[in-house]
Every structure is written in structure tokens, then in C-alpha cells.
Enzyme design. Structure first.
Site, short mmCIF file in Angstrom:
data_model
loop_
_atom_site.label_atom_id
_atom_site.label_comp_id
_atom_site.label_asym_id
_atom_site.label_seq_id
_atom_site.Cartn_x
_atom_site.Cartn_y
_atom_site.Cartn_z
CG HIS A 278 41.81 138.70 1.10
ND1 HIS A 278 42.69 139.11 0.13
CD2 HIS A 278 40.92 138.16 0.29
CE1 HIS A 278 42.27 138.98 -0.95
NE2 HIS A 278 41.07 138.21 -0.89
CG ASP B 118 40.38 137.92 -4.47
OD1 ASP B 118 39.67 137.70 -5.69
OD2 ASP B 118 40.13 137.78 -3.16
CB SER C 38 43.59 142.26 0.23
OG SER C 38 44.48 141.02 0.86
#
Ligand SMILES: C[S@@+](CC[C@H](N)C(=O)[O-])C[C@H]1O[C@@H](n2cnc3c(N)ncnc32)[C@H](O)[C@@H]1O
Lengths: 276, 196
Positions: free
Chosen positions: B43, B137, B16
Site C-alpha cells: 500500500h 487487507d 502495508s
């Protein structure tokens, strides 16, 4: 920390889908397994079923459990003017061609709650074609169909849809296409006049008309290759020669045996045209 | 660590905030003859038509990065990037399925979703690597990977630009291998020479 998801084996899933099919006539057996497995285990978590066997049992004996299951098992997420570049292609390359037909017949297969259909109606209206368009919008999920018929969207997402609309080449005042009422946006009635929403299952139902364009976006990603192929045949049977087929931007005709019946109109936006 | 001597058949990488340089470094250092396919989930900001594929492709002249279409077959020596706005799942026949369902932990693509579905299919033949990021996540995904016998790796939080994501894994995933970016590069190279 994160919630533990209900686990479900391949065999349990087979059995559950089999029960659903034999009891209610909805055949999910050729849906993409990975995503179906997620949907079912998510359903079990939110509806409070501990085991797959338990859910299967309840599904069999209680119609209302199935109704809720059907409502939640399909992925219904949608947007107005999702993938603006796609709508630009429709606006610039497809509608000018469709304009030559006296009546333009359009099928949105897997329309969810109608956002894609309302977007199309706006494009048609801006091109002066809405009055002679007949839009058939279908979905397997009756809950979606009922929602779509109402034409009511949450007001708080309209800002985002407005941005999509502008990116797609829209030049009007987006807010003129709906009226705001409390937290709702009601799509203007005249935009919805020529739309017929109804239930239709791509797995089991037949062709029902001949269309100049079929849109089936982000629906077949939930099907395995075999079912995708069958549905492409259904679309091929439902398209007039030179009719358009629009898929989601990550969907492809490459895995179907009819690919040579179509030419590519837009490679990136996945717009095809029937040539044979 | 678990499964060290079984042959790895898929590598998944999740990142991310701050992960792009690390991903680039990993890709660049892959042995030219690598075989084991790699699936990357990063992401990205929604609807910002992403330049990520271009950036990745420009920086690794010899290796092409593919944003797979739905139902595409996973091929040897291929590097895949999850397309934006979809979850990327893996089917038993080793094809991809895309999924437009709700974001998970505010993310779509979700690292958890890809790791979990890869773990179901590849079991102990999967190695999953979680990089820097500012949310949580990937933790559930790595746990599933371990649970199914695969190898779980996290970037050492002290080397991460945003430590929250690997830190969450360190706190919650047992049998986790924690490595610096250089360590990850070496580790993958070793897996590659063992694998396929
Ligand atoms: C992710 S939505 C896509 C909505 C819209 N086309 C879009 O791209 O924004 C998928 C839709 O496909 C519908 N669907 C799933 N299986 C179907 C089937 N067998 N027949 C018709 N529609 C189906 C679902 O109910 C859901 O509304």
C-alpha cells in the site's frame, strides 16, 4: 469477516457473456478475464444473484436486468487531470504542434463520465485552441454518456482535481472553470460547447472520422491482447499521419503488430505518434 | 502445512504500514539464482509519485524490480511491484492485467485482489505471504489461497511494527503458517530450492 464473494467458473462466465452477446449485441468475450470475473461476481453480490446460472437466465429474459448489468459491468472510475505529468506533456509538447491545424479533431475513446474530456477542454482553452477544436467523446456505457453530457461533478472532489491541475502546470484559478451549486460543480458551458458525447463500442463499431489526436486511457487494460490489437488497428485507421495516440500510463503498444507505425513521444506518459 | 511438497511457481507478498524494511530484507536474502517470480503489493499513498521502485532497486543491486505494464508476461527470476493506483491481477495465460476499479478496503492496489486472482490461476503452486500493516487487507486473499490449495503465510504479529493486518489473518485464515521475518526468509529460500 469480509464478505464472501459470489464465485463463478470460467464456463459459467463464457455462457453468460455469450448470452449477452447473442441477445443484446454487446461482445465482452475478449475482455480481460481476471477483471471481468471480479466485475461479474461483484455485480452478483450487489444485485443479489446467488448463482451465475440465475443471473444468466435473468439477463436473457429481462432487458432491464441487462441495462443495469451494462451500467455496472464496465469500470467507470475516472478523474480530472489524472496523472498530472501526462497533461503536462499534452500541454507542452502536443498542443503546440496541434496548433498548426486549422481544425483540431480529437477523439476520447472510453471517456467515462467526461472528466478527462473536460480536462482537455481546459488545456485547449488555455492554449487558445478550444474554438477550433472538435472533440468527440465516446463510451460504450450509455449511462456514462448521459452523465458526461450533463457536465456535473460532485463538488467534494474538486479540491483534489485542483491539486492535479496545479501539478499538471495549470496556472489559472481552477474554480473559474465551474460554477458551484449545492454539492455540485457544473463545468462551464463554453468549455463544453465543442464536445460531442455519444455511444460507441470499440469492439464492434467502425472508424467514424479522422483525428489529430486520440486519447484512450485505461480502457484497453480491460481487453485481452487480441482485442487490444484490433482496437489499435481501429485507432491507426482513425488517425491522420503524424496524429497522436495517448494511452494510460501502464498501457503499451509492445503487444500489438502495429508498434512500428508509431514513434514514442513520451515513454513514461505513453504518448505516441503515427509516423507511417 | 498444505502443499508443502508441490512445486511453487509464484510467490506473492503483501504489505502495508511498516512493511518496507521487511520486504527489503526478503529481497536481499533471496538466493542469487532464484527462479520463482515474486509479485509484491505494498500500500502506498495515493498520487505521491512513488520512490518505492527506486528504493527497492537501489537496495538490491543484482535484482531488478519491475512495475509491470498491462498484459506483460510474468517471467522467471523477476520481481514485480504492483503500480500505485491500480489493482494488479493475473490472467490464466500468466500475464498481468491492471485494473482501475474502486479501492477495496480503502486500498488500491489491494492485496486481496492480487492474492485472489493469483490463487485462481496458480492454485496449489502459489505461496502468499502477508506482512505487517494497520488494516485487514489480505485476509480474504489468504483464505482464497488456502481454499485453492496454495500456501498461506503471515508475519508473526508480535514481530510486526503494525500487527493488525497479520493478526486479522491469524484470526480468520485456517492452515496459516505464522513466521518471523527471519523465518519467512528461510521459508522462501526453501521454497525456491524446491520450486522450478
Ligand atoms: C476506467 S474508465 C477510463 C476513463 C478515462 N479514460 C480515464 O482514464 O480516466 C474505462 C472506460 O472505458 C469504457 N469502455 C469499456 N469498454 C468499452 C468499449 N468496448 N468501447 C468503448 N468504451 C469502453 C468504460 O465504459 C469506462 O467508461
Amino acid at each position: 469477516m469480509t464478505t464472501q464473494k459470489a464465485d463463478i467458473t470460467e464456463d459459467e462466465l463464457d455462457e453468460m457473456l455469450n448470452v449477452v452477446n447473442t441477445t443484446y449485441g454487446y461482445d465482452f468475450s475478449d475482455y480481460s478475464r481476471a477483471s471481468m470475473q471480479r466485475r461479474v461476481s461483484r455485480f452478483m453480490d450487489t444485485a443479489g444473484y446467488k448463482t451465475a446460472v440465475d443471473l444468466t437466465f435473468q439477463l436473457k429474459k429481462d432487458r432491464s436486468v441487462f441495462d443495469y448489468f451494462l451500467q455496472r459491468i464496465t469500470v467507470n472510475v475516472t478523474e480530472m487531470f489524472r496523472d498530472p505529468a501526462f497533461y503536462k506533456v499534452i500541454r507542452q509538447e502536443v498542443l503546440p504542434v496541434l496548433a498548426s491545424y486549422p481544425i483540431i479533431k480529437i477523439w476520447h475513446a472510453g471517456c467515462s463520465s467526461g472528466e478527462e474530456v473536460f480536462s482537455m477542454a481546459i488545456l485547449l482553452s488555455e492554449a487558445g485552441l478550444l474554438k477550433r477544436s472538435r472533440i468527440y467523446a465516446t463510451d460504450v456505457n450509455p449511462y456514462n454518456v448521459e452523465k458526461a453530457k450533463k457536465g456535473i461533478l460532485p463538488l467534494n472532489v474538486m479540491k483534489e482535481y485542483n491539486e492535479n491541475y496545479i501539478q499538471s502546470g495549470g496556472q489559472n484559478d481552477f474554480a473559474s472553470y465551474y460554477t458551484s451549486l449545492y454539492n455540485n460543480a457544473i463545468i462551464r458551458k463554453d468549455l463544453r460547447e465543442n464536445i460531442l458525447f455519444s455511444q460507441h463500442n470499440l469492439v464492434t463499431d467502425q472508424a467514424f472520422n479522422e483525428f489529430q489526436i486520440i486519447l484512450c486511457r485505461n480502457v484497453m487494460i480491460y481487453f485481452n491482447r487480441r482485442l487490444q490489437n484490433r482496437v489499435i488497428h481501429l485507432f491507426n485507421d482513425s488517425l491522420s499521419t503524424f496524429g497522436y495516440l495517448a494511452l494510460g500510463i501502464k498501457e503499451s503498444l509492445l503487444f500489438t503488430d502495429l508498434q512500428n507505425k508509431f514513434e514514442v513521444v513520451s515513454k513514461d506518459e505513453k504518448v505516441f505518434r503515427r509516423i507511417k | 502445512m498444505a502443499g508443502n511438497n508441490t512445486n511453487i511457481e509464484l510467490i506473492t507478498i503483501g504489505g502495508s504500514a511498516g512493511s518496507l524494511p521487511v520486504v527489503l530484507k526478503i529481497i536481499k536474502s533471496l538466493p542469487a539464482s532464484f527462479k520463482v517470480p515474486i509479485v509484491i503489493v505494498i500500500h502506498r499513498q495515493r498520487n505521491v509519485s512513488s520512490e518505492l521502485v527506486k528504493i527497492l532497486n537501489n537496495s538490491s543491486a543484482s535484482k531488478k524490480i519491475i512495475e509491470p505494464d498491462d498484459k506483460e508476461t510474468i517471467g522467471d527470476s523477476c520481481i514485480y511491484l504492483a503500480p500505485q493506483n491500480y489493482h494488479l491481477l493475473i490472467e490464466k495465460d500468466r500475464t498481468f492485467s491492471l485494473d482501475y476499479s474502486e479501492a477495496v478496503l480503502f486500498s488500491r492496489p489491494s492485496i486481496d485482489v492480487t492474492f485472489e486472482s493469483a490463487a485462481r490461476v496458480y492454485k496449489k503452486k502459489l505461496a502468499a505471504v502477508l506482512l505487517t500493516g494497520a488494516n485487514s487487507d489480505g485476509t480474504t486473499g489468504l483464505s482464497t489461497v488456502v481454499h485453492r490449495g496454495g500456501i498461506a503465510v503471515a508475519q508473526d504479529p508480535s514481530t510486526a511494527e503494525y500487527p493488525a493486518m497479520p493478526l486479522s489473518a491469524v484470526r480468520n485464515v485456517k492452515e496459516l503458517t505464522v513466521l518471523s521475518p527471519e523465518g519467512i526468509v528461510k521459508f522462501l529460500a526453501a521454497l525456491m530450492s524446491n520450486g522450478k
